[in-house]
Scaffold this motif. Structure first.
Motif, short mmCIF file in Angstrom:
data_model
loop_
_atom_site.label_atom_id
_atom_site.label_comp_id
_atom_site.label_asym_id
_atom_site.label_seq_id
_atom_site.Cartn_x
_atom_site.Cartn_y
_atom_site.Cartn_z
N ASN A 1 0.83 -1.22 0.00
CA ASN A 1 0.00 0.00 0.00
C ASN A 1 0.86 1.26 0.00
N HIS A 2 2.18 1.12 0.13
CA HIS A 2 3.08 2.26 0.12
C HIS A 2 3.74 2.50 -1.24
N THR A 3 3.32 1.79 -2.29
CA THR A 3 3.82 2.12 -3.63
C THR A 3 3.20 3.44 -4.09
N PRO A 4 3.69 4.03 -5.17
CA PRO A 4 3.12 5.30 -5.64
C PRO A 4 1.64 5.22 -6.01
N LEU A 5 1.12 4.01 -6.25
CA LEU A 5 -0.28 3.84 -6.60
C LEU A 5 -1.08 3.17 -5.48
N GLY A 6 -0.43 2.88 -4.37
CA GLY A 6 -1.13 2.21 -3.28
C GLY A 6 -1.47 0.77 -3.59
N THR A 7 -0.73 0.11 -4.48
CA THR A 7 -1.01 -1.27 -4.85
C THR A 7 0.25 -1.95 -5.39
N PHE A 8 0.36 -3.25 -5.15
CA PHE A 8 1.50 -4.03 -5.64
C PHE A 8 1.55 -4.06 -7.17
N LYS A 9 0.42 -3.85 -7.82
CA LYS A 9 0.38 -3.95 -9.27
C LYS A 9 1.20 -2.87 -9.97
N ALA A 10 1.59 -1.84 -9.24
CA ALA A 10 2.47 -0.83 -9.82
C ALA A 10 3.74 -1.45 -10.36
N ARG A 11 4.18 -2.54 -9.75
CA ARG A 11 5.45 -3.18 -10.12
C ARG A 11 5.37 -3.89 -11.48
N GLY A 12 4.35 -4.70 -11.66
CA GLY A 12 4.28 -5.54 -12.84
C GLY A 12 4.15 -4.76 -14.14
N ALA A 13 3.35 -3.69 -14.12
CA ALA A 13 3.12 -2.93 -15.34
C ALA A 13 4.40 -2.27 -15.84
N VAL A 14 5.27 -1.85 -14.93
CA VAL A 14 6.54 -1.23 -15.33
C VAL A 14 7.34 -2.20 -16.20
N VAL A 15 7.44 -3.45 -15.75
CA VAL A 15 8.25 -4.44 -16.45
C VAL A 15 7.57 -4.86 -17.76
N TYR A 16 6.26 -5.09 -17.70
CA TYR A 16 5.54 -5.54 -18.90
C TYR A 16 5.63 -4.50 -20.02
N LEU A 17 5.37 -3.24 -19.71
CA LEU A 17 5.34 -2.22 -20.75
C LEU A 17 6.73 -1.87 -21.25
N ASP A 18 7.75 -1.97 -20.40
CA ASP A 18 9.12 -1.77 -20.87
C ASP A 18 9.46 -2.81 -21.93
N ALA A 19 9.08 -4.08 -21.68
CA ALA A 19 9.34 -5.13 -22.66
C ALA A 19 8.50 -4.93 -23.92
N LEU A 20 7.26 -4.46 -23.74
CA LEU A 20 6.37 -4.26 -24.89
C LEU A 20 6.93 -3.23 -25.86
N VAL A 21 7.36 -2.07 -25.36
CA VAL A 21 7.82 -1.02 -26.27
C VAL A 21 9.14 -1.39 -26.94
N ARG A 22 9.89 -2.30 -26.32
CA ARG A 22 11.12 -2.76 -26.97
C ARG A 22 10.84 -3.78 -28.07
N ARG A 23 9.87 -4.69 -27.83
CA ARG A 23 9.61 -5.72 -28.84
C ARG A 23 8.59 -5.26 -29.89
N ALA A 24 7.78 -4.25 -29.57
CA ALA A 24 6.76 -3.77 -30.51
C ALA A 24 6.68 -2.25 -30.44
N PRO A 25 7.72 -1.55 -30.93
CA PRO A 25 7.76 -0.09 -30.80
C PRO A 25 6.65 0.62 -31.57
N GLU A 26 5.98 -0.10 -32.47
CA GLU A 26 4.89 0.52 -33.22
C GLU A 26 3.62 0.70 -32.40
N VAL A 27 3.51 0.03 -31.27
CA VAL A 27 2.31 0.12 -30.43
C VAL A 27 2.21 1.52 -29.83
N ARG A 28 1.06 2.16 -30.02
CA ARG A 28 0.84 3.48 -29.45
C ARG A 28 -0.31 3.50 -28.45
#
Length: 322
Positions: free
Chosen positions: A45-72
């Motif tokens: 609850n002490h993450t910037p969003l008050g939820t553990f899910k803040a962690r996973g999205a950072v990693v997922y989207l970093d990988a996404l923009v590297r493997r599919a830079p055309e995604v907007r």
């Protein structure tokens, strides 16, 4: 079943720490007194969003923009915390974010997602109906669907579990809420990578028992959802990939009622002055349920307070309980 190596998890954690610092874990005297044992609360609850899910999205989207830079543009169904996480991380990467939520979803979670720049669409009466609408919009608008469960999400979530297991490597047991499974799979991945012997028990809502029924049957079972308090656990159908990990690696799956969750939310507030949403208090609710048994008595346990995003009106009502 694939489980990431420690090197892979540490690399994911390094990405997470570009967006947020580690969260603390504390052992609260009054909470220990209530449980009759030594408990360590992992404060997601002490993450910037008050939820553990803040962690996973950072990693997922970093990988996404590297493997599919055309995604907007990206889209996802959510009850709130997953949506907040992709809105937060999507904004950092300049992505347009759409989140589909069911009617009657948390007003304040919806407001937070909009505040982070997301387009929020209300559709359907539960998560599954929102998911189906999100899939339709994905096809119509050419968006990328961010799943509720993915290996990259798990790797990011596991960073919190690495923090807890490294700080307290001799935990006998951790209790982990299950929504779509990234939390418990993150715990499993971190336990495996570090080689600790901690028992892992999942926690579902009695009013959304799909994962418990599936765990006990050994295959996926759909179950109706009626929880009012623990919306983060409102799963009607278990995710197929996360269910494999739960079946193979979890020690058990317990179920807690809305009344038990509400009592745990009050207990967290009175013992620690921390705000816990329903799903965030589910692990404590399960610990209170079994506190007089051999899994808790005399043991050292870990409790993830997975989120604190509860609407003020609901929490005000809950605090009025005994």
């Amino acid at each position: 079943m694939y489980l990431p190596s420690l090197a892979e998890l540490d690399a994911a954690a390094a990405l997470v720490y570009r967006a947020m610092p580690p969260t603390p874990q504390y052992s609260w005297p009054l909470l220990n007194e209530a449980l009759g044992t030594e408990a360590w609360v992992k404060h997601e609850n002490h993450t910037p969003l008050g939820t553990f899910k803040a962690r996973g999205a950072v990693v997922y989207l970093d990988a996404l923009v590297r493997r599919a830079p055309e995604v907007r543009g990206i889209i996802a169904p959510s009850r709130g915390n997953h949506g907040q996480a992709i809105a937060f991380s999507g904004a950092r990467l300049g992505l347009q974010v759409t989140v589909v939520v069911p009617h009657g979803n948390s007003v304040e979670k919806n407001a937070c997602m909009r505040g982070l720049g997301a387009r929020v669409i209300e559709h359907g009466h539960d998560f599954q109906e929102s998911r189906e609408h999100a899939l339709a919009l994905m096809r119509e608008e050419g968006l990328h669907m961010v799943p509720s469960y993915h290996e990259d999400l798990v790797a990011g979530v596991a960073s919190g579990w690495l923090e807890l297991f490294r700080a307290q490597p001799d935990l006998d047991l951790v209790l982990v809420p299950i929504g779509q499974g990234s939390g418990i799979c993150g715990a499993i991945a971190a336990r495996h990578a570090l080689g600790v012997k901690t028992r892992i028990i999942g926690v579902v809502s009695s009013h959304a028992p799909a994962y418990q029924l599936s765990f006990r049957a050994g295959y996926s079972i759909e179950a109706a959802v009626s929880t009012v308090v623990a919306d983060g656990l409102a799963c009607r159908v278990a995710d197929a990939a996360s269910l494999v990990a739960v079946l193979e690696c979890a020690d058990d799956v317990l179920a807690v009622t809305d009344d038990e969750v509400a009592r745990a939310m009050r207990l967290y507030y009175r013992c620690t002055h921390n705000l816990a949403e329903g799903a965030g208090a589910a692990a404590l609710a399960a610990a209170m349920q079994i506190k007089d048994g051999p899994l808790i008595r005399g043991k050292k346990i870990g409790l993830p307070l997975t989120g604190g995003n509860v609407d003020a009106d609901l929490f005000r009502h809950i605090l009025q309980g005994p």
